[in-house]
Design a protein around this motif. Structure first.
Motif, PDB file in Angstrom:
ATOM      1  N   ALA A 151      36.351 -10.966 146.607  1.00  0.00           N
ATOM      2  CA  ALA A 151      34.991 -11.299 147.074  1.00  0.00           C
ATOM      3  C   ALA A 151      34.026 -10.151 146.806  1.00  0.00           C
ATOM      4  N   PHE A 152      34.487  -8.908 147.038  1.00  0.00           N
ATOM      5  CA  PHE A 152      33.559  -7.786 146.815  1.00  0.00           C
ATOM      6  C   PHE A 152      33.455  -7.434 145.329  1.00  0.00           C
ATOM      7  N   ALA A 153      34.533  -7.628 144.591  1.00  0.00           N
ATOM      8  CA  ALA A 153      34.412  -7.425 143.136  1.00  0.00           C
ATOM      9  C   ALA A 153      33.417  -8.428 142.574  1.00  0.00           C
ATOM     10  N   ASP A 154      33.489  -9.680 143.033  1.00  0.00           N
ATOM     11  CA  ASP A 154      32.506 -10.698 142.605  1.00  0.00           C
ATOM     12  C   ASP A 154      31.090 -10.328 143.062  1.00  0.00           C
ATOM     13  N   ALA A 155      30.997  -9.571 144.155  1.00  0.00           N
ATOM     14  CA  ALA A 155      29.673  -9.195 144.687  1.00  0.00           C
ATOM     15  C   ALA A 155      29.179  -7.886 144.086  1.00  0.00           C
ATOM     16  N   GLY A 156      29.884  -7.396 143.056  1.00  0.00           N
ATOM     17  CA  GLY A 156      29.337  -6.282 142.287  1.00  0.00           C
ATOM     18  C   GLY A 156      29.897  -4.901 142.560  1.00  0.00           C
ATOM     19  N   SER A 157      30.977  -4.799 143.339  1.00  0.00           N
ATOM     20  CA  SER A 157      31.550  -3.467 143.589  1.00  0.00           C
ATOM     21  C   SER A 157      32.005  -2.819 142.288  1.00  0.00           C
ATOM     22  N   ARG A 158      31.684  -1.525 142.142  1.00  0.00           N
ATOM     23  CA  ARG A 158      32.206  -0.762 141.000  1.00  0.00           C
ATOM     24  C   ARG A 158      33.425   0.049 141.446  1.00  0.00           C
ATOM     25  N   ARG A 159      33.448   0.320 142.756  1.00  0.00           N
ATOM     26  CA  ARG A 159      34.547   1.063 143.362  1.00  0.00           C
ATOM     27  C   ARG A 159      34.848   0.399 144.699  1.00  0.00           C
ATOM     28  N   ILE A 160      36.121   0.204 145.003  1.00  0.00           N
ATOM     29  CA  ILE A 160      36.507  -0.372 146.293  1.00  0.00           C
ATOM     30  C   ILE A 160      37.462   0.600 146.974  1.00  0.00           C
ATOM     31  N   ILE A 161      37.090   1.005 148.178  1.00  0.00           N
ATOM     32  CA  ILE A 161      37.851   2.012 148.933  1.00  0.00           C
ATOM     33  C   ILE A 161      38.534   1.329 150.104  1.00  0.00           C
TER      34      ILE A 161
ATOM     35  N   HIS B 279      42.201  -2.598 140.412  1.00  0.00           N
ATOM     36  CA  HIS B 279      42.113  -2.239 138.985  1.00  0.00           C
ATOM     37  C   HIS B 279      42.069  -3.485 138.107  1.00  0.00           C
ATOM     38  N   ARG B 280      42.801  -4.522 138.512  1.00  0.00           N
ATOM     39  CA  ARG B 280      42.767  -5.768 137.709  1.00  0.00           C
ATOM     40  C   ARG B 280      41.356  -6.355 137.669  1.00  0.00           C
ATOM     41  N   ARG B 281      40.565  -6.077 138.711  1.00  0.00           N
ATOM     42  CA  ARG B 281      39.177  -6.563 138.740  1.00  0.00           C
ATOM     43  C   ARG B 281      38.230  -5.614 138.029  1.00  0.00           C
ATOM     44  N   GLY B 282      38.760  -4.563 137.434  1.00  0.00           N
ATOM     45  CA  GLY B 282      37.909  -3.637 136.678  1.00  0.00           C
ATOM     46  C   GLY B 282      37.162  -2.643 137.546  1.00  0.00           C
ATOM     47  N   CYS B 283      37.603  -2.500 138.787  1.00  0.00           N
ATOM     48  CA  CYS B 283      36.956  -1.567 139.720  1.00  0.00           C
ATOM     49  C   CYS B 283      37.792  -0.299 139.855  1.00  0.00           C
ATOM     50  N   GLU B 284      37.111   0.781 140.254  1.00  0.00           N
ATOM     51  CA  GLU B 284      37.835   1.999 140.638  1.00  0.00           C
ATOM     52  C   GLU B 284      38.473   1.768 141.999  1.00  0.00           C
ATOM     53  N   ALA B 285      39.660   2.343 142.201  1.00  0.00           N
ATOM     54  CA  ALA B 285      40.355   2.215 143.491  1.00  0.00           C
ATOM     55  C   ALA B 285      40.229   3.519 144.267  1.00  0.00           C
ATOM     56  N   GLY B 286      39.787   3.412 145.501  1.00  0.00           N
ATOM     57  CA  GLY B 286      39.676   4.581 146.376  1.00  0.00           C
ATOM     58  C   GLY B 286      40.581   4.435 147.583  1.00  0.00           C
TER      59      GLY B 286
ATOM     60  N   ALA C 130      47.916   6.837 141.756  1.00  0.00           N
ATOM     61  CA  ALA C 130      47.529   5.416 141.596  1.00  0.00           C
ATOM     62  C   ALA C 130      46.055   5.166 141.899  1.00  0.00           C
ATOM     63  N   VAL C 131      45.360   6.204 142.392  1.00  0.00           N
ATOM     64  CA  VAL C 131      43.956   5.991 142.776  1.00  0.00           C
ATOM     65  C   VAL C 131      43.021   6.849 141.932  1.00  0.00           C
ATOM     66  N   ASP C 132      41.727   6.457 141.975  1.00  0.00           N
ATOM     67  CA  ASP C 132      40.703   7.165 141.198  1.00  0.00           C
ATOM     68  C   ASP C 132      39.950   8.174 142.056  1.00  0.00           C
ATOM     69  N   MET C 133      40.049   8.046 143.376  1.00  0.00           N
ATOM     70  CA  MET C 133      39.366   8.976 144.274  1.00  0.00           C
ATOM     71  C   MET C 133      39.960   8.874 145.665  1.00  0.00           C
ATOM     72  N   VAL C 134      39.745   9.903 146.459  1.00  0.00           N
ATOM     73  CA  VAL C 134      40.193   9.907 147.862  1.00  0.00           C
ATOM     74  C   VAL C 134      38.976  10.187 148.746  1.00  0.00           C
TER      75      VAL C 134
END
Ligand code: DX5
Length: 211
Positions: A74-84, A101-108, A126-130
């Motif tokens: 739902a949030f990837a569809d709503a435009g998230s570039r990063r989801i924490i 990652h499958r949705r093309g977002c950064e994982a936090g 496994a993550v792009d940021m903490v």
């Protein structure tokens, strides 16, 4: 690493949300704080509100929710570039990072002030940021918790990607966090509830201090 200034819209005037987002156009990105009244004792906003925001800035979504896996699409569809997501909300976060990652977002991966680094060290690859929370999540305008600083220093020794801080960030606490190793600064009430400076002036002064 570049120090990034990221306004949290949790402290914005929701009656003029688009104007409030326009007022931080010089930021690096904006953070949407999502609270479910279960993982944290507050309820904030959902994907429909995030989808209504028109901005050129990347949007990062901070899920302070139980069962965050239910909300990734739902949030990837709503435009998230990063989801924490919060480590405290998941037995095994790896499948959720794969979903993100499958949705093309950064994982936090976020941890609360009282959560030890040992809780997340198995997942750092496994993550792009903490995100090291510098308040207990749920509300803006809380006081910075300085006992988180040694955790940031320890994390920076083993983690070369982005380290974000969130909660009670102002010019003084930002300096302490950057000196400890953080490079992403979430700023809510100090930016939107500042009595002397406009949001753009706050961002400009952060840039002067952290060129
Ligand atoms: C969790 C929220 C807040 C907000 C920042 O409570 O994540 O930390 O973004 O709030 P301030 O900057 O007002 O402490």
């Amino acid at each position: 690493m570049k120090i990034q200034i990221i306004p949290s819209i949790l402290s914005a005037d929701f009656g003029h949300l688009q104007d409030e987002v326009d007022r931080v156009s010089s930021a690096d990105s904006i953070q949407v704080d999502v609270m479910d009244g279960h993982f944290v004792p507050n309820i904030s906003m959902g994907p429909a509100i995030q989808k209504s925001i028109r901005t050129k800035l990347p949007i990062e979504t901070h899920l302070m929710v139980s069962n965050p896996e239910k909300f990734i699409d739902a949030f990837a569809d709503a435009g998230s570039r990063r989801i924490i997501v919060h480590g405290e909300a998941l037995e095994d976060p790896l499948p959720v990072f794969e979903m993100i990652h499958r949705r093309g977002c950064e994982a936090g991966l976020a941890i609360n002030p009282d959560t030890p680094l040992t809780r997340i060290t198995p997942y750092l690859d496994a993550v792009d940021m903490v995100l090291c929370m510098t308040v207990f999540p749920g509300f803006g305008g809380q006081s910075f918790i300085p006992s988180v600083l040694p955790k940031i220093t320890e994390l920076r020794k083993m983690f070369k990607k982005d380290i974000e801080v969130d909660g009670g960030i102002n010019f003084e606490t930002a300096r302490r966090c950057v000196d400890a190793g953080a490079n992403l600064l979430i700023v809510g009430s100090f930016l939107y509830r500042n009595e002397e400076l406009t949001p753009q002036q706050v961002i400009a002064k952060f840039r002067e201090r952290f060129p």
